[in-house]
Design a protein around this motif. Structure first.
Motif, mmCIF file in Angstrom:
data_model
loop_
_atom_site.group_PDB
_atom_site.id
_atom_site.type_symbol
_atom_site.label_atom_id
_atom_site.label_comp_id
_atom_site.label_asym_id
_atom_site.label_seq_id
_atom_site.Cartn_x
_atom_site.Cartn_y
_atom_site.Cartn_z
ATOM 1 N N PHE A 76 0.842 -1.279 0.051
ATOM 2 C CA PHE A 76 -0.005 -0.204 0.149
ATOM 3 C C PHE A 76 0.849 1.257 0.115
ATOM 4 N N LEU A 77 2.187 1.148 0.644
ATOM 5 C CA LEU A 77 2.794 2.383 0.670
ATOM 6 C C LEU A 77 3.587 2.668 -0.384
ATOM 7 N N ASN A 78 3.757 1.890 -1.401
ATOM 8 C CA ASN A 78 4.550 1.739 -2.587
ATOM 9 C C ASN A 78 3.356 2.447 -3.635
ATOM 10 N N TYR A 79 2.124 2.010 -3.606
ATOM 11 C CA TYR A 79 1.078 2.599 -4.253
ATOM 12 C C TYR A 79 0.857 4.336 -3.809
ATOM 13 N N LEU A 80 1.171 4.379 -2.698
ATOM 14 C CA LEU A 80 0.755 5.820 -2.093
ATOM 15 C C LEU A 80 2.114 6.829 -2.669
ATOM 16 N N ILE A 81 3.163 5.924 -2.673
ATOM 17 C CA ILE A 81 4.484 6.943 -3.270
ATOM 18 C C ILE A 81 4.522 6.930 -4.769
ATOM 19 N N SER A 82 4.084 5.986 -5.479
ATOM 20 C CA SER A 82 3.963 5.986 -6.971
ATOM 21 C C SER A 82 3.070 7.160 -7.534
ATOM 22 N N THR A 83 1.967 7.075 -6.837
ATOM 23 C CA THR A 83 0.630 7.886 -7.188
ATOM 24 C C THR A 83 0.806 9.253 -6.641
ATOM 25 N N LYS A 84 1.803 9.568 -5.646
ATOM 26 C CA LYS A 84 2.028 10.649 -4.823
ATOM 27 C C LYS A 84 0.836 11.325 -3.753
ATOM 28 N N VAL A 85 0.060 10.097 -3.766
ATOM 29 C CA VAL A 85 -1.026 10.436 -2.845
ATOM 30 C C VAL A 85 -0.482 10.603 -1.282
ATOM 31 N N ILE A 86 0.693 9.837 -0.982
ATOM 32 C CA ILE A 86 1.210 10.336 0.504
ATOM 33 C C ILE A 86 1.252 11.727 0.419
ATOM 34 N N ASP A 87 1.779 12.591 -0.592
ATOM 35 C CA ASP A 87 1.985 13.991 -0.461
ATOM 36 C C ASP A 87 0.454 14.510 0.029
ATOM 37 N N THR A 88 -0.569 14.050 -0.519
ATOM 38 C CA THR A 88 -2.000 14.569 -0.158
ATOM 39 C C THR A 88 -2.170 14.205 1.239
ATOM 40 N N PHE A 89 -2.107 12.878 1.592
ATOM 41 C CA PHE A 89 -2.213 12.824 2.965
ATOM 42 C C PHE A 89 -1.522 13.309 4.059
ATOM 43 N N GLN A 90 -0.188 13.538 3.601
ATOM 44 C CA GLN A 90 0.891 14.141 4.602
ATOM 45 C C GLN A 90 0.431 15.726 4.843
ATOM 46 N N ASN A 91 0.062 16.350 3.771
ATOM 47 C CA ASN A 91 -0.584 17.756 3.851
ATOM 48 C C ASN A 91 -1.652 17.972 4.763
ATOM 49 N N GLN A 92 -2.559 16.743 4.465
ATOM 50 C CA GLN A 92 -3.965 16.936 5.165
ATOM 51 C C GLN A 92 -3.605 16.636 6.833
ATOM 52 N N ALA A 93 -2.735 15.755 6.919
ATOM 53 C CA ALA A 93 -2.338 15.280 8.416
ATOM 54 C C ALA A 93 -1.843 16.457 9.143
ATOM 55 N N ASN A 94 -0.789 17.367 8.614
ATOM 56 C CA ASN A 94 -0.031 18.260 9.555
ATOM 57 C C ASN A 94 -0.325 19.778 9.377
ATOM 58 N N ASN A 95 -0.886 19.776 8.261
ATOM 59 C CA ASN A 95 -1.267 21.272 7.733
ATOM 60 C C ASN A 95 -2.729 21.750 7.596
ATOM 61 N N THR A 96 -3.886 20.891 8.348
ATOM 62 C CA THR A 96 -4.886 21.227 8.418
ATOM 63 C C THR A 96 -5.701 21.030 9.801
ATOM 64 N N ASP A 97 -6.837 21.785 9.921
ATOM 65 C CA ASP A 97 -7.403 21.547 11.366
ATOM 66 C C ASP A 97 -8.228 20.272 11.279
ATOM 67 N N GLU A 98 -8.503 19.561 10.150
ATOM 68 C CA GLU A 98 -9.439 18.632 9.946
ATOM 69 C C GLU A 98 -8.796 17.309 10.611
ATOM 70 N N GLY A 99 -7.572 17.137 10.011
ATOM 71 C CA GLY A 99 -6.967 15.887 10.234
ATOM 72 C C GLY A 99 -7.148 14.891 9.331
ATOM 73 N N ILE A 100 -6.906 13.564 9.462
ATOM 74 C CA ILE A 100 -7.184 12.621 8.469
ATOM 75 C C ILE A 100 -7.458 10.955 9.014
ATOM 76 N N THR A 101 -7.961 10.279 8.461
ATOM 77 C CA THR A 101 -8.234 8.935 8.980
ATOM 78 C C THR A 101 -7.942 7.980 7.752
ATOM 79 N N ILE A 102 -6.898 7.143 7.794
ATOM 80 C CA ILE A 102 -6.549 6.353 6.830
ATOM 81 C C ILE A 102 -6.936 4.647 7.130
#
Length: 272
Positions: A76-102
Motif C-alpha cells: 500500500f505504501l508503494n502505491y501511495l508513493i508512486s501515485t504521490k497520494v502520500i503527499d496529499t495525505f501528509q499535507n492533510q495530516a499536518n497542515n489542516t485543522d480537520e486531520g485525516i483517517t486512513i
C-alpha cells in the motif's frame, strides 16, 4: 527719622520674602515624588494581565516512516508513493485543522486479491483507490459509532466514492460493495491522525461497477452415517418380517410342531 524709616522698610520687605518662601516650599512638596502630597495624588498601579501561553504545535508525524515501521504495509505504501497520494495525505495530516483517517490494508490483503485484479487499472484509477482508503477528517474508534448513523462516509476520492461504516459492539465494519472488512487494529489514533489496519483492499463501485459477483456459500458439513445398534429392530425390507432371524426360526419350528400334533389326533380318532 531715617532709622525709623529704614525699620519700616525692612518690615515691609519681610512679607514678600516670606510669601515667596512659602510658595516655593509648597511647589517643592507637590512636585517631589517622595512628598506626601505627591503620594496622595499619584494614580494606582496598573493591574497585571496574565495572558495564557499559546498551545503547543501538534507533533509532526511522517506517514512514510510510520507505514514503513508498522504493518507490513509495504504494498500500500508503494502505491501511495508512486501515485504521490502520500503527499496529499501528509499535507492533510499536518497542515489542516480537520486531520485525516486512513484505512491501511496489509500486504496479505493484496496478495490474496484475485478478482478483480489491479494489474489492468490505469494510474489514475490506482490513485483513486488509494484516495478511497482515507477520510478527510480525524475519527477515533469511538467516533465511528456516530459516523455510522449519519449515512455513507465520503472519502478523499470524492462524492462518488463512499464507504458504508457500521459499528457493532465496538467493532468497526467497512463495506465498499466489492469488499467487506473490519478494522483489525489501531496503528495510530491521536488527533489529528488516525491510521487503522484492515484485512482487505477496499474496491470502489465507481471503478469496478455494481455487477458484484455473489459470495460463494460455505460448503455444507458432511453428514456422518450412524450404524444401527446391534439390538435395535430392523425395518421391513422387500416384505421381510421385522423380527430378528432367531425369532423367525423359533416361530417356524412351533408351527411345525402344532401341525404334526393335529394330524396325530386325527389318525387316532379314525382308528378308534
Amino acid at each position: 527719622m531715617l532709622p525709623r524709616n529704614l525699620a519700616r522698610l525692612e518690615t515691609k520687605m519681610e512679607f514678600p520674602v516670606m510669601s515667596i518662601m512659602i510658595i516655593c516650599t509648597t511647589l517643592i512638596l507637590v512636585c517631589s515624588p517622595s512628598g506626601s502630597l505627591a503620594k496622595t495624588a499619584s494614580s494606582p498601579p496598573a493591574p497585571i494581565i496574565l495572558t495564557p501561553a499559546p498551545a503547543p504545535a501538534p507533533h509532526y508525524v511522517n506517514l512514510t516512516d510510520l507505514l514503513t515501521v508498522a504493518g507490513p504495509f509495504h504494498t500500500f505504501l508503494n502505491y501511495l508513493i508512486s501515485t504521490k497520494v502520500i503527499d496529499t495525505f501528509q499535507n492533510q495530516a499536518n497542515n489542516t485543522d480537520e486531520g485525516i483517517t486512513i484505512f491501511v490494508p496489509k500486504d496479505s490483503a493484496f496478495s490474496s486479491l484475485k478478482t478483480p485484479s489491479l494489474s489492468n487499472l490505469t494510474n489514475e484509477q490506482i490513485k483513486s483507490i488509494c484516495l478511497f482508503h482515507a477520510l478527510p477528517h480525524f475519527y477515533s474508534l469511538a467516533d465511528f459509532k456516530n459516523l455510522s448513523e449519519s449515512g455513507p462516509a465520503v472519502t478523499f476520492a470524492g462524492g462518488g466514492y463512499t464507504l458504508n461504516i457500521t459499528s457493532v459492539f465496538g467493532t468497526v465494519h467497512l463495506s465498499s460493495g466489492w469488499a467487506k472488512t473490519k478494522i483489525s487494529s489501531s496503528v495510530l489514533s491521536t488527533d489529528p491522525i488516525g491510521v487503522y489496519e484492515v484485512d482487505k483492499v477496499l474496491l470502489p463501485e465507481a471503478i469496478f461497477g455494481t455487477d458484484i459477483p455473489p459470495t460463494a456459500a460455505p460448503a455444507p458439513a458432511p453428514v456422518s452415517e450412524v450404524a444401527p445398534a446391534a439390538d435395535s429392530p430392523v425395518g421391513e425390507e422387500h416384505g421381510s418380517s421385522s423380527l430378528p432371524k432367531s425369532t423367525k426360526k423359533s416361530s417356524a419350528l412351533s408351527d411345525r410342531v402344532l401341525g404334526l400334533g393335529a394330524w396325530t389326533w386325527l389318525i387316532l380318532a379314525i382308528l378308534l
